[in-house]
Each structure stands twice: as C-alpha cells, then as structure tokens.
Design an enzyme around this catalytic site. Structure first.
Site, short mmCIF file in Angstrom:
data_model
loop_
_atom_site.label_atom_id
_atom_site.label_comp_id
_atom_site.label_asym_id
_atom_site.label_seq_id
_atom_site.Cartn_x
_atom_site.Cartn_y
_atom_site.Cartn_z
N PRO A 6 0.79 -1.05 0.02
CA PRO A 6 -0.02 -0.04 0.01
C PRO A 6 0.88 1.20 -0.03
CG PRO A 6 -0.96 -1.69 1.54
CD PRO A 6 0.42 -2.22 0.94
N GLU A 7 0.44 2.30 -0.79
CA GLU A 7 1.30 3.49 -1.04
C GLU A 7 0.43 4.63 -0.50
OE1 GLU A 7 4.09 3.83 -4.12
OE2 GLU A 7 4.27 1.58 -4.31
N LYS A 55 2.21 7.06 4.22
CA LYS A 55 1.62 5.92 4.34
C LYS A 55 1.06 5.48 5.73
CE LYS A 55 5.04 3.94 1.29
NZ LYS A 55 6.17 2.73 1.29
N ASN A 175 7.44 1.13 -3.89
CA ASN A 175 8.10 0.59 -4.94
C ASN A 175 7.39 0.54 -6.31
OD1 ASN A 175 9.92 -0.58 -3.28
ND2 ASN A 175 9.08 -2.79 -3.50
N ARG A 261 15.96 -3.05 -1.77
CA ARG A 261 14.47 -2.85 -2.37
C ARG A 261 14.72 -3.13 -3.83
NH1 ARG A 261 11.12 -0.15 0.99
NH2 ARG A 261 9.54 -1.01 -0.08
#
Length: 281
Positions: A6-7, A55, A175, A261
């Site tokens: 979730p962003e 977030k 991401n 990442r």
C-alpha cells in the site's frame, strides 16, 4: 503476480472511507486486539477526523464530557498486507476475525483493521513523534514541492531509486511509484540525485500521479485502464510497452536505511548507469 505494498494513494482512500463512516459519530464498539491496548476502550468517544499522512493513518477521537482525558489518535501503518475495511453494522466480514487488529463501530458502520503492520494509540498532541519526520506529502494540503526538491538534493550522491523511497524525503511513495516515476522520466534508478538535470520534474510527476490515482479503485500509471496498468512495476522479463525490450529488475542496497529493495526498469529506455564511465549511457 507481484503484490504491491500500500502506498500513499491507498492510505488516502482508506482514510476517506473511514472518515465517511466514523467521523462525527460516537463509538459504540471499541476493540483493540493487540497486547499494548487490549484493555483500552473508547466506547462513547467521538471520532473527530480521519487523516492520512504518507503511508500513515490517524483516527482522532475526543472523550465524552464525563471522562477527564486528552484527545487520542489511533495510529496505524498498513505495511505490506494491512487494510481497513468498512462494513454496514452486522454485515459479514470479508476476512477471518483472527486477522483483525482493531474494530471500531457505531450503530451504522463497523471499521475493521486487518493485519495492520503497526497499531498504537497516543495523545493527539504527540502525533509529531510518529509522523513529524515525514517529508512533504503529495496528497496533503500542505504539499511543498520546493521542500521535496530540497530534501532530495540534500544527498546528491544518493541514487534516485533509493532517495524516492525515503519517507523523510517524500511521504507516500513506494516501490510502484518509484519504478513508474523513473521509467516515465527516463531516469536509471542508480543515477545519483545530483546528476539529474530537473529534479523538480520528478517531484511534480509524483504529485500528479498520486493525485490522478487517489480516486481510482485500481491504480493506473500507463494512462489507460487496459491489461497493463503499469509501465514496468511487476513486469520483469516482459516486453517494454514503449520500446519492446525485456524489462529488468535489480536490488538496490540502501546504506542509509540498511535495506535492499527491488526496482523495475527498462535498460533501453532508461539507459544503464556506469559510475566509472561518468554516468548513464
């Protein structure tokens, strides 16, 4: 299928749903299913507002007149799999009860936080302790693009693909947006921030993309609701929608955040970064 964390836009929509269901109403159900707050009850407390900050999500409530206590904020972070659902009171939940971490309700609606990555209750006046470090939020009322640019450029040697994930720089990017922003901007993820000619354009694009998606149930960055909502994210090995070359995935090690990442990109459209050769080719 690659699951996306979730962003900022996801959390923004969750806050708006919770605001519509809970704000302006007193709680008749208060059930915190985490050890730190298992005995806390906010029954009869009035929910004043629900807001997102990057977030992070904050549900603010004030006590009834008979209770001598300061206003409190329920602070949650969804991490990878968390979510807040809103149900008509009495409606069957879509996930099993053992996954619930918080249940808040009034006679009309019930809000359930499932698999929340983080949940705490704190004084509203202490919110700065948990969100004060965050950078400008593209979906916030106080969005400041100049400050976002300043924070990005404060570490000119840092790869842009890592800087964009730092919530202290811009709050709400993850991401998906990191990969998509850099593809659209034709910037290789390993490019140092100091070598990017127009950092302001990247910041402006972040603001425009998150705002374009904040009202959508399905996030789209390609400009069409077709089979490919993303240009590169989750599409490693598949053909680039722009040039046809196979898309790539690399892991970027972040010495600042002590983490690695994965980032998706097109080596043809975004070039390849070779430090010893002086940059992107």
């Amino acid at each position: 299928m690659v699951l996306a964390m979730p962003e900022g836009d996801t959390v923004f929509r969750a806050a708006r749903r919770l605001e519509a269901a809970l704000a302006g109403r007193a709680l008749s159900v208060s059930d915190f299913r985490v050890p730190a707050h298992a005995t806390l009850s906010l029954v009869d407390w009035m929910v004043e507002s629900v807001v997102s900050r990057g977030k992070h999500l904050l549900i603010r409530a004030r006590p009834p007149a008979r209770v001598s206590a300061p206003p409190l904020s329920i602070h949650s972070h969804l991490l990878m799999e968390g979510r807040w659902d809103v149900y008509a009171t009495g409606e069957r939940w879509r996930s099993p009860a053992f996954k619930a971490r918080a249940v808040l309700g009034n006679p009309a609606f019930t809000a359930v936080g499932f698999e929340l990555g983080f949940l705490q209750v704190l004084r509203t006046t202490d919110e700065v302790e948990v969100i004060g470090h965050l950078g400008p939020d593209p979906l916030g009322h106080s969005w400041d693009p100049a400050e976002a640019v300043r924070r990005l450029q404060s570490a000119p040697e840092r790869p842009i693909g890592l800087a964009l994930l730092d919530q202290r720089v811009i709050a709400g990017l993850g991401n998906v947006y990191r990969s998509e922003l850099l593809f659209i901007s034709r910037i290789h993820p390993r490019t140092p921030v100091g070598e990017i000619e127009d950092v302001g354009r990247v910041v402006d694009l972040a603001h425009r993309l998150l705002n374009a998606n904040k009202d959508r149930a399905r996030r789209v960055t390609t400009g069409a609701d077709g089979i490919n909502p993303y240009w590169v994210y989750g599409r490693a090995g598949k053909d680039c929608l722009r040039c046809g070359e196979a898309l790539q995935i690399e892991s970027l090690a972040d010495s600042v955040r002590a983490a690695e990442r994965d980032v998706y990109f097109c080596g043809s459209c975004q070039g390849s970064y070779i430090p010893t050769a002086g940059g992107v080719r």
